[in-house]
Scaffold this active site. Structure first.
Site, PDB file in Angstrom:
ATOM      1  CG  ASN A 130      41.721  47.724  40.688  1.00 62.50           C
ATOM      2  OD1 ASN A 130      41.716  46.518  40.434  1.00 62.50           O
ATOM      3  ND2 ASN A 130      42.440  48.235  41.669  1.00 62.50           N
ATOM      4  CG  ASP A 140      43.625  44.442  41.427  1.00 61.82           C
ATOM      5  OD1 ASP A 140      44.363  44.490  40.435  1.00 61.82           O
ATOM      6  OD2 ASP A 140      43.787  45.137  42.447  1.00 61.82           O
ATOM      7  CG  HIS A 141      37.193  42.454  42.066  1.00 63.33           C
ATOM      8  ND1 HIS A 141      38.153  42.551  43.030  1.00 63.33           N
ATOM      9  CD2 HIS A 141      36.058  42.930  42.639  1.00 63.33           C
ATOM     10  CE1 HIS A 141      37.640  43.071  44.118  1.00 63.33           C
ATOM     11  NE2 HIS A 141      36.363  43.310  43.916  1.00 63.33           N
ATOM     12  CG  HIS A 183      47.334  45.961  44.749  1.00 56.38           C
ATOM     13  ND1 HIS A 183      46.608  46.211  45.902  1.00 56.38           N
ATOM     14  CD2 HIS A 183      48.615  45.824  45.160  1.00 56.38           C
ATOM     15  CE1 HIS A 183      47.425  46.209  46.935  1.00 56.38           C
ATOM     16  NE2 HIS A 183      48.655  45.962  46.521  1.00 56.38           N
ATOM     17  NE  ARG A 206      44.833  38.840  48.930  1.00 59.88           N
ATOM     18  CZ  ARG A 206      44.341  39.596  49.908  1.00 59.88           C
ATOM     19  NH1 ARG A 206      43.200  40.231  49.737  1.00 59.88           N
ATOM     20  NH2 ARG A 206      44.960  39.709  51.049  1.00 59.88           N
ATOM     21  CG  HIS A 207      44.176  40.183  43.045  1.00 59.77           C
ATOM     22  ND1 HIS A 207      45.232  40.995  42.751  1.00 59.77           N
ATOM     23  CD2 HIS A 207      43.523  40.762  44.101  1.00 59.77           C
ATOM     24  CE1 HIS A 207      45.217  42.037  43.570  1.00 59.77           C
ATOM     25  NE2 HIS A 207      44.213  41.924  44.417  1.00 59.77           N
ATOM     26  CD  GLU A 216      45.490  49.985  43.484  1.00 62.13           C
ATOM     27  OE1 GLU A 216      45.411  49.050  44.304  1.00 62.13           O
ATOM     28  OE2 GLU A 216      44.506  50.575  43.046  1.00 62.13           O
ATOM     29  CB  THR A 276      39.906  45.410  49.053  1.00 61.68           C
ATOM     30  OG1 THR A 276      40.456  46.320  48.086  1.00 61.68           O
ATOM     31  CG2 THR A 276      38.923  46.170  49.926  1.00 61.68           C
ATOM     32  CB  THR A 277      43.839  48.806  49.625  1.00 62.65           C
ATOM     33  OG1 THR A 277      44.439  48.021  48.603  1.00 62.65           O
ATOM     34  CG2 THR A 277      44.872  49.685  50.276  1.00 62.65           C
ATOM     35  CG  HIS A 309      38.317  51.988  49.089  1.00 65.18           C
ATOM     36  ND1 HIS A 309      38.906  50.752  48.916  1.00 65.18           N
ATOM     37  CD2 HIS A 309      37.381  51.828  50.060  1.00 65.18           C
ATOM     38  CE1 HIS A 309      38.376  49.901  49.768  1.00 65.18           C
ATOM     39  NE2 HIS A 309      37.445  50.526  50.470  1.00 65.18           N
ATOM     40  CG  HIS A 329      33.445  45.493  44.359  1.00 62.27           C
ATOM     41  ND1 HIS A 329      33.723  44.180  44.666  1.00 62.27           N
ATOM     42  CD2 HIS A 329      32.101  45.613  44.499  1.00 62.27           C
ATOM     43  CE1 HIS A 329      32.616  43.563  44.985  1.00 62.27           C
ATOM     44  NE2 HIS A 329      31.621  44.403  44.882  1.00 62.27           N
TER      45      HIS A 329
HETATM   46  N1  PXP Z   1      42.386  52.797  44.645  1.00 63.67           N
HETATM   47  C1  PXP Z   1      43.197  52.026  45.407  1.00 63.67           C
HETATM   48  C2  PXP Z   1      44.510  52.582  45.825  1.00 63.67           C
HETATM   49  C3  PXP Z   1      42.807  50.721  45.768  1.00 63.67           C
HETATM   50  O1  PXP Z   1      43.640  49.965  46.501  1.00 63.67           O
HETATM   51  C4  PXP Z   1      41.579  50.228  45.321  1.00 63.67           C
HETATM   52  C5  PXP Z   1      41.143  48.848  45.696  1.00 63.67           C
HETATM   53  O2  PXP Z   1      41.994  47.908  45.175  1.00 63.67           O
HETATM   54  C6  PXP Z   1      40.785  51.052  44.505  1.00 63.67           C
HETATM   55  C7  PXP Z   1      41.196  52.340  44.213  1.00 63.67           C
HETATM   56  C8  PXP Z   1      39.486  50.578  43.946  1.00 63.67           C
HETATM   57  O3  PXP Z   1      38.563  50.387  44.954  1.00 63.67           O
HETATM   58  P1  PXP Z   1      37.178  49.671  44.613  1.00 63.67           P
HETATM   59  O4  PXP Z   1      37.505  48.279  44.184  1.00 63.67           O
HETATM   60  O5  PXP Z   1      36.444  49.738  45.904  1.00 63.67           O
HETATM   61  O6  PXP Z   1      36.550  50.471  43.518  1.00 63.67           O
END
Ligand code: PXP
Length: 243
Positions: A7, A9-10, A43, A49-50, A70, A100-101, A191, A214
C-alpha cells in the site's frame, strides 16, 4: 505462499504535506514492483487526502502486477472505479476524522448497497473484495453479496497488548480463514502488520494476500522502497506456507 500487496498511500501523504510533486507514489509503486511486490494497493479517499485521481490513472497505466483499489461505497467513487477498472477493488469503510481505516466495513448493515456495487464492478471485470472484521456474520454477508474475496482486518491482532488477547485474535483469524474458504472466498489480510509481528499471521494456512502499508513505507524512508519490500517479501517466503 501468500502474495504481498504494498500500500503506497503514505508516499502520497508526504507529497500532499507540501502539495508538491514529490515523492511520486507512481515511482514508489515501480520500485515496490522491483523489490518483489505481487500487487500495488492504493486508497482513493473521498477527501483525496493522499492519493489523487491522477495517481490512480497513472498507476492503472503503469503497474504490471495486480492493482488493488481500496474504496468507499459512495457513488462518485464507485463510478470512478468502474471507469478505471483496476484488477481488484476492496470495499472499505471511510470516516473523515480517522487517521487510517479503522476496522472493517459493516457488510451486514449495508448489504443492499454493497450487492449493487459488487454487481456494477464485476460487470467491468473487476474482482471485488470486502475489508471486514473477522466475524462470522460479516463473512457470511460478504459471500451473500457476491464478492469473490474478503480482506480480514488484522488490527485486533496487531494492537493486542497481552499475549492472551493476541492468541485470541489469531484464533479468530484462523476460524475466519476457514469459514471464508469454506464459502468459496479468497482470503486476504491486512492492517497493522509489521516486520516484527508478521510471522504468526503469515504462518496461518489459507491466506492468499497480505496488504501492508505503514510499516513498509516507514522502513523505505531509511532503506529505500525496493529494499523495504524485499525484506517483507523474504519474511513471507520464510513463514507463509506454500499451498
Ligand atoms: N488493508 C486495508 C483495507 C487498509 O485500509 C489498510 C490501511 O490503509 C491496509 C490494509 C494497510 O494497513 P497498514 O498501513 O497498517 O499496513
Amino acid at each position: 505462499m501468500a502474495k504481498l500487496g504494498v500500500n503506497i498511500d503514505h508516499v502520497a501523504t508526504v507529497r500532499q504535506a507540501r502539495r508538491t510533486d514529490e515523492p511520486d507514489p507512481v515511482w514508489a509503486a515501480m520500485d515496490a514492483e522491483l523489490g518483489g511486490a505481487d500487487g500495488i494497493t492504493f486508497h482513493l479517499r473521498e477527501d483525496r487526502r493522499h492519493i489523487q485521481d491522477r495517481d490512480a490513472r497513472l498507476l492503472k497505466e503503469t503497474v504490471a502486477v495486480k492493482l488493488n483499489m481500496e474504496m468507499a461505497i459512495a457513488e462518485p467513487i464507485v463510478r470512478f472505479a468502474a471507469e478505471l477498472r483496476p484488477d481488484q477493488c476492496t470495499l472499505v469503510p471511510e470516516k473523515r476524522a480517522e487517521l487510517t481505516t479503522e476496522g472493517g466495513l459493516n457488510v451486514v448493515k449495508f448489504s443492499r448497497r454493497i450487492k449493487s456495487v459488487v454487481r456494477r464492478l464485476q460487470a467491468r471485470d473487476i474482482v471485488v473484495s470486502a475489508f471486514i472484521e473477522p466475524e462470522e456474520a460479516q463473512i457470511r454477508a460478504v459471500a451473500e453479496c457476491g464478492c469473490e474475496a474478503i480482506e480480514l482486518w488484522t488490527g485486533g491482532f496487531a494492537h493486542a497488548r497481552q499475549e492472551r488477547s493476541r492468541l485470541r485474535a489469531l484464533e479468530q483469524l484462523e476460524r475466519s480463514i476457514a469459514l471464508g474458504s469454506e464459502l468459496g472466498l479468497t482470503v486476504h489480510a491486512g492492517h497493522g502488520l509489521t516486520y516484527r509481528n508478521i510471522q504468526p499471521v503469515a504462518e496461518l494456512p489459507g491466506l492468499d494476500e497480505f496488504n501492508i502499508g505503514h510499516s513498509i513505507v516507514a522502513r523505505a524512508l531509511l532503506v529505500g522502497m525496493r529494499e523495504a519490500v524485499s525484506q517483507m517479501k523474504n519474511l513471507l517466503l520464510q513463514f507463509s506456507p506454500w499451498e
